[in-house]
Every structure is written in structure tokens, then in C-alpha cells.
Design an enzyme around this catalytic site. Structure first.
Site, mmCIF file in Angstrom:
data_model
loop_
_atom_site.group_PDB
_atom_site.id
_atom_site.type_symbol
_atom_site.label_atom_id
_atom_site.label_comp_id
_atom_site.label_asym_id
_atom_site.label_seq_id
_atom_site.Cartn_x
_atom_site.Cartn_y
_atom_site.Cartn_z
ATOM 1 N N ARG A 234 -14.057 -21.437 -13.366
ATOM 2 C CA ARG A 234 -14.366 -21.005 -12.004
ATOM 3 C C ARG A 234 -13.217 -20.116 -11.538
ATOM 4 O O ARG A 234 -12.055 -20.359 -11.887
ATOM 5 C CB ARG A 234 -14.511 -22.205 -11.045
ATOM 6 C CG ARG A 234 -15.820 -22.978 -11.199
ATOM 7 C CD ARG A 234 -17.029 -22.194 -10.689
ATOM 8 N NE ARG A 234 -18.276 -22.938 -10.784
ATOM 9 C CZ ARG A 234 -19.131 -22.876 -11.809
ATOM 10 N NH1 ARG A 234 -18.874 -22.093 -12.839
ATOM 11 N NH2 ARG A 234 -20.250 -23.568 -11.795
ATOM 12 N N ASP A 258 -14.833 -14.158 -16.697
ATOM 13 C CA ASP A 258 -16.267 -14.190 -16.438
ATOM 14 C C ASP A 258 -16.529 -14.678 -15.017
ATOM 15 O O ASP A 258 -17.666 -14.674 -14.549
ATOM 16 C CB ASP A 258 -16.974 -15.111 -17.446
ATOM 17 C CG ASP A 258 -18.486 -15.079 -17.294
ATOM 18 O OD1 ASP A 258 -19.051 -13.955 -17.320
ATOM 19 O OD2 ASP A 258 -19.110 -16.142 -17.110
ATOM 20 N N GLU A 263 -16.091 -13.913 -6.119
ATOM 21 C CA GLU A 263 -17.272 -13.339 -6.776
ATOM 22 C C GLU A 263 -18.539 -13.404 -5.922
ATOM 23 O O GLU A 263 -19.485 -12.646 -6.160
ATOM 24 C CB GLU A 263 -17.524 -14.025 -8.131
ATOM 25 C CG GLU A 263 -18.002 -15.477 -8.044
ATOM 26 C CD GLU A 263 -18.293 -16.080 -9.424
ATOM 27 O OE1 GLU A 263 -17.429 -15.999 -10.305
ATOM 28 O OE2 GLU A 263 -19.388 -16.640 -9.591
ATOM 29 N N HIS A 295 -20.101 -13.393 -14.460
ATOM 30 C CA HIS A 295 -20.591 -14.782 -14.549
ATOM 31 C C HIS A 295 -21.858 -14.856 -15.423
ATOM 32 O O HIS A 295 -22.904 -15.323 -14.976
ATOM 33 C CB HIS A 295 -20.877 -15.349 -13.149
ATOM 34 C CG HIS A 295 -20.728 -16.848 -13.084
ATOM 35 N ND1 HIS A 295 -20.164 -17.495 -12.020
ATOM 36 C CD2 HIS A 295 -21.069 -17.815 -13.964
ATOM 37 C CE1 HIS A 295 -20.172 -18.792 -12.241
ATOM 38 N NE2 HIS A 295 -20.713 -19.016 -13.420
HETATM 39 P P1 NAD Z 1 -17.000 -31.120 -18.564
HETATM 40 O O1 NAD Z 1 -17.080 -31.981 -17.354
HETATM 41 O O2 NAD Z 1 -17.712 -31.548 -19.804
HETATM 42 O O3 NAD Z 1 -15.463 -30.902 -18.964
HETATM 43 C C1 NAD Z 1 -14.470 -30.617 -18.033
HETATM 44 C C2 NAD Z 1 -13.148 -31.144 -18.586
HETATM 45 O O4 NAD Z 1 -12.118 -30.770 -17.680
HETATM 46 C C3 NAD Z 1 -13.124 -32.668 -18.718
HETATM 47 O O5 NAD Z 1 -12.677 -33.047 -20.011
HETATM 48 C C4 NAD Z 1 -12.143 -33.090 -17.642
HETATM 49 O O6 NAD Z 1 -11.406 -34.265 -17.967
HETATM 50 C C5 NAD Z 1 -11.234 -31.868 -17.568
HETATM 51 N N1 NAD Z 1 -10.466 -31.820 -16.336
HETATM 52 C C6 NAD Z 1 -10.806 -32.276 -15.099
HETATM 53 N N2 NAD Z 1 -9.791 -32.118 -14.249
HETATM 54 C C7 NAD Z 1 -8.783 -31.560 -14.962
HETATM 55 C C8 NAD Z 1 -7.460 -31.178 -14.631
HETATM 56 N N3 NAD Z 1 -6.971 -31.354 -13.393
HETATM 57 N N4 NAD Z 1 -6.697 -30.637 -15.602
HETATM 58 C C9 NAD Z 1 -7.174 -30.483 -16.861
HETATM 59 N N5 NAD Z 1 -8.419 -30.843 -17.235
HETATM 60 C C10 NAD Z 1 -9.205 -31.378 -16.284
HETATM 61 O O7 NAD Z 1 -17.474 -29.683 -18.102
HETATM 62 P P2 NAD Z 1 -17.991 -28.485 -19.025
HETATM 63 O O8 NAD Z 1 -19.452 -28.570 -19.177
HETATM 64 O O9 NAD Z 1 -17.118 -28.401 -20.222
HETATM 65 O O10 NAD Z 1 -17.708 -27.261 -18.041
HETATM 66 C C11 NAD Z 1 -16.403 -26.909 -17.630
HETATM 67 C C12 NAD Z 1 -16.472 -25.942 -16.483
HETATM 68 O O11 NAD Z 1 -16.983 -24.695 -16.951
HETATM 69 C C13 NAD Z 1 -17.468 -26.329 -15.365
HETATM 70 O O12 NAD Z 1 -16.880 -27.222 -14.437
HETATM 71 C C14 NAD Z 1 -17.818 -25.013 -14.740
HETATM 72 O O13 NAD Z 1 -16.930 -24.763 -13.666
HETATM 73 C C15 NAD Z 1 -17.557 -24.003 -15.857
HETATM 74 N N6 NAD Z 1 -18.802 -23.369 -16.310
HETATM 75 C C16 NAD Z 1 -18.883 -22.018 -16.285
HETATM 76 C C17 NAD Z 1 -20.038 -21.372 -16.723
HETATM 77 C C18 NAD Z 1 -20.157 -19.869 -16.751
HETATM 78 O O14 NAD Z 1 -21.269 -19.350 -16.897
HETATM 79 N N7 NAD Z 1 -19.063 -19.123 -16.657
HETATM 80 C C19 NAD Z 1 -21.120 -22.137 -17.146
HETATM 81 C C20 NAD Z 1 -21.001 -23.519 -17.173
HETATM 82 C C21 NAD Z 1 -19.834 -24.130 -16.752
#
Ligand code: NAD
Length: 335
Positions: A234, A258, A263, A295
Site C-alpha cells: 500500500r 504499484d 493514488e 495498482h
Molecule cells: P497477508 O495477511 O497474508 O500477509 C501480510 C504479512 O504482513 C503477515 O505475515 C503479517 O504478519 C505481516 N505484517 C503485519 N504487520 C507487520 C509489520 N508491522 N511489520 C512487518 N510485517 C507485518 O497479506 P497478503 O495477502 O500477503 O497481502 C499483503 C498486502 O499486499 C495486503 O495487505 C495489501 O495491502 C497488498 N496487496 C496489494 C495488491 C496490489 O494489487 N498491489 C493486491 C493484493 C494485496
């Protein structure tokens, strides 16, 4: 159920129509984003479906609740744009799509890395103009480099696997270690060590108060000179002003985004006939070593199919049992 679907494009309608075929729901598609100005358009619906840049604050939730709406389903994994406490107060259940294709996002992050490293975006244009000079196209071998992955959940885990396959040394920082990452040889380190040891840093954590501006002026000072920074998580995980200074100073050797802090006013729209009224974004576009996509990391056939099917499954489940399949609630986040 009658569902008003905000922030839709033709591709959303295509996948949602396919997923809802035979489910008995009635979907009304709107191009408008969900916001205090547009939420009244949901009148007469039982549920609302929203997307990543919709503004789902207390005002919107209270007004939706006043119209009898009890369900809001997100066509996304992230829910940083929802006021969860207000949703609870308003009696609105929030559903989401926790996993639709971690491969889509991780593979896009890798695309950014490969493009920035081997400058294929520049080579493409040069060759089309008959310019076969290699000046400025020098890259580096990924094999042997250290990749730091911040957040090793579903997407981060795939990222670790792909970069291990390139022969990189993968280190990670997460508040919770992922046994699958440990099993593939990933080493967990404190965030400070990740920043100072990585040749490439890729962000895959959610946006929370703890991760907001995780990459800031101070963290940049710890990084290796010339580091590649990739953000597909994000926008606000990065302090964009600080990163801009890091690019100017040469601390950041290349930047792949991305997502972008501001945005909401830019992405998902065709603004090619207008000027960009965001000086920071416009400045970023002037760097040859910056690559920005709007994105689109999630945007694969498989991911769109899963998003639509899970969204409809959330609605159908709520209709039949009063509960969604994948709920976001303050209690669940606290656990
Ligand atoms: P997920 O919940 O499976 O994994 C997130 C990880 O981040 C977890 O292991 C969690 O423990 C860790 N985390 C939480 N707080 C943290 C911190 N303070 N420091 C370090 N690590 C921390 O989520 P995911 O499915 O892997 O997605 C991750 C992120 O990717 C989403 O939250 C979303 O914002 C982003 N995303 C972006 C797109 C895109 O199109 N660009 C699409 C999907 C998701």
C-alpha cells in the site's frame, strides 16, 4: 440480494456477472467510488460492494446502515480504507477476499524488479526507433544478491520462493515468522538489518499504524547505496517525499511502485488528456530509474475470477446464514 457495486470498470462487471450467474442476486453497477457524496446511490440495496480506494469512513457506514444495509463486501484483501469500529457500531458486516492470487502480486513485483534491473522498458522504445546502443542499459545478476522481504504472509511467501529460485539470498522481516519461509531457507532478521543488508527490498506487509511510513527518512539512512525498492503493498507504507530525496541523493538506485500514497486521485482512471495535479507524483515520473504501475499487481485472469467468486460467496453466505465466509472485524484483527 440486491447489491450496489461501486467503483466498477467493464472488467469488474465481466467477472462479477460470470460469478453471480445463477446465484439469484441482483447487481447494480456504478462507476462512482463509494464516498459520503455517493453513498446515497445505494438506497434500496441489501448490500454494497466496494474497492480499494473507496472511502468507507464512519459517515458512509452510518448512512448505509440508515438505509438498512447490513453488508459491505470488499473486492480486495486490504481493508485499511474501512473504519472497522464504525462498521461494528453501525451493525454492518464487512467481508473481504483474503487470498485471490498471491502469485499475481508477487509475480508483478518480480516484473518490476526485472524491468528496473535490465531496463527492458527503455530497450523496447530504443529498438523500435532503430537505436541499438547499450549505453545506460547495464544491469546486474540477481543470483547472489540479497533480497529483503518485508511481510511474509501469502504474497511475501511466494515472493521469497521466486527470488530463492533466482539464486538470491532471501532475508525477511515480519512480526510473525512463516514456517514455510523458514523451510525454504529464508532468514528472519530485525527490520534494521534487513534495511542495511538488502540489495533489493520488497514490501508485502499490510498498511497499519505500525507500517505507515515504515520506509522514511531514518530508514533510508540505513539502506545500502543504490538499493532497489519495490512497493506492491500500500502506498503509505512509504513516505514518498523521503523516497524522492533518497532518489535524488542516490541512496535509492531504482524504485518500483504499484501503489502510491495519494493514488486515490489518479489510479484506475484514464487521465491522459489532463495534466497531473500532483507535484510529487509528477516529479517521480521524471526519474529514468523509477517505474510506476497503477495498482495493477492483482490484475490477472485467475485473480479476477477468484475475487468475483469469493465476493459472491460472501454475499450468498450472508444471505443464507447471516455470516460472510471471510469477515473483517475488529475482534478478528486483534487476534
Ligand atoms: P497477508 O495477511 O497474508 O500477509 C501480510 C504479512 O504482513 C503477515 O505475515 C503479517 O504478519 C505481516 N505484517 C503485519 N504487520 C507487520 C509489520 N508491522 N511489520 C512487518 N510485517 C507485518 O497479506 P497478503 O495477502 O500477503 O497481502 C499483503 C498486502 O499486499 C495486503 O495487505 C495489501 O495491502 C497488498 N496487496 C496489494 C495488491 C496490489 O494489487 N498491489 C493486491 C493484493 C494485496
Amino acid at each position: 440480494m440486491r447489491i450496489t457495486v461501486f467503483s466498477t470498470k467493464p472488467y469488474d462487471r465481466h467477472f462479477l456477472n460470470a460469478a453471480s450467474d445463477g446465484a439469484g442476486h441482483r447487481l447494480t453497477y456504478l462507476e462512482a467510488r463509494l464516498s459520503p457524496e455517493t453513498c446515497d446511490l445505494a438506497a434500496g440495496s441489501d448490500a454494497v460492494c466496494a474497492f480499494v480506494n473507496d472511502d468507507i469512513d464512519a459517515d458512509v457506514l452510518e448512512r448505509l446502515a440508515a438505509k438498512g444495509i447490513r453488508l459491505l463486501v470488499l473486492r480486495a484483501a486490504g481493508f485499511n480504507n474501512v473504519d472497522l469500529e464504525a462498521a461494528k457500531r453501525s451493525g454492518i458486516t464487512i467481508g473481504r477476499v483474503p487470498a485471490y492470487s498471491p502469485h499475481a502480486v508477487a509475480e508483478h513485483a518480480v516484473a518490476l524488479i526485472l524491468t528496473l534491473n535490465r531496463k527492458t522498458h527503455r530497450a523496447y522504445n530504443r529498438v523500435r526507433e532503430g537505436n541499438f546502443s547499450l549505453d545506460g542499459l547495464l544491469g546486474f545478476d540477481l543470483a547472489g544478491k540479497t533480497v529483503g522481504v518485508v511481510g511474509t504472509g501469502k504474497i511475501g511467501e511466494v515472493m521469497c520462493r521466486i527470488m530463492s529460485g533466482f539464486g538470491c539470498r532471501v532475508i525477511a522481516y515480519d512480526v510473525q515468522e512463516n514456517p514455510n519461509c523458514l523451510a525454504m531457507g529464508v532468514t528472519y532478521v530485525p527490520v534494521e538489518e534487513l534495511l542495511s543488508s538488502s540489495d533489493i527490498i520488497s514490501l508485502h506487509c499490510p498498511l497499519t499504524p505500525a507500517t505507515q511510513h515504515l520506509i522514511n527518512e531514518a530508514s533510508l539512512q540505513r539502506m545500502k547505496r543504490g538499493v532497489m525498492l519495490i512497493n506492491t503493498s500500500r502506498g503509505a507504507v512509504i513516505d514518498t517525499q523521503a523516497v524522492l530525496m533518497g532518489l535524488k541523493d542516490g541512496i535509492i538506485g531504482s524504485l518500483g511502485l504499484d501503489v502510491y500514497e495519494e493514488e486515490d486521485d489518479l489510479f484506475f482512471e484514464d487521465l491522459s488528456g489532463r495534466f497531473i495535479d500532483d507535484d510529487v507524483f509528477a516529479r517521480l515520473l521524471t526519474f529514468p530509474n523509477v517505474l510506476i504501475t497503477g495498482h495493477q499487481a492483482f490484475f490477472t485472469h485467475e485473480a479476477m475470477t477468484n475475487i468475483a467468486e469469493t465476493t459472491i460467496a460472501n454475499v450468498t453466505s450472508f444471505e443464507q446464514t447471516g455470516q460472510v465466509v471471510h469477515e473483517v472485524s475488529t475482534e478478528k484483527i486483534a487476534r
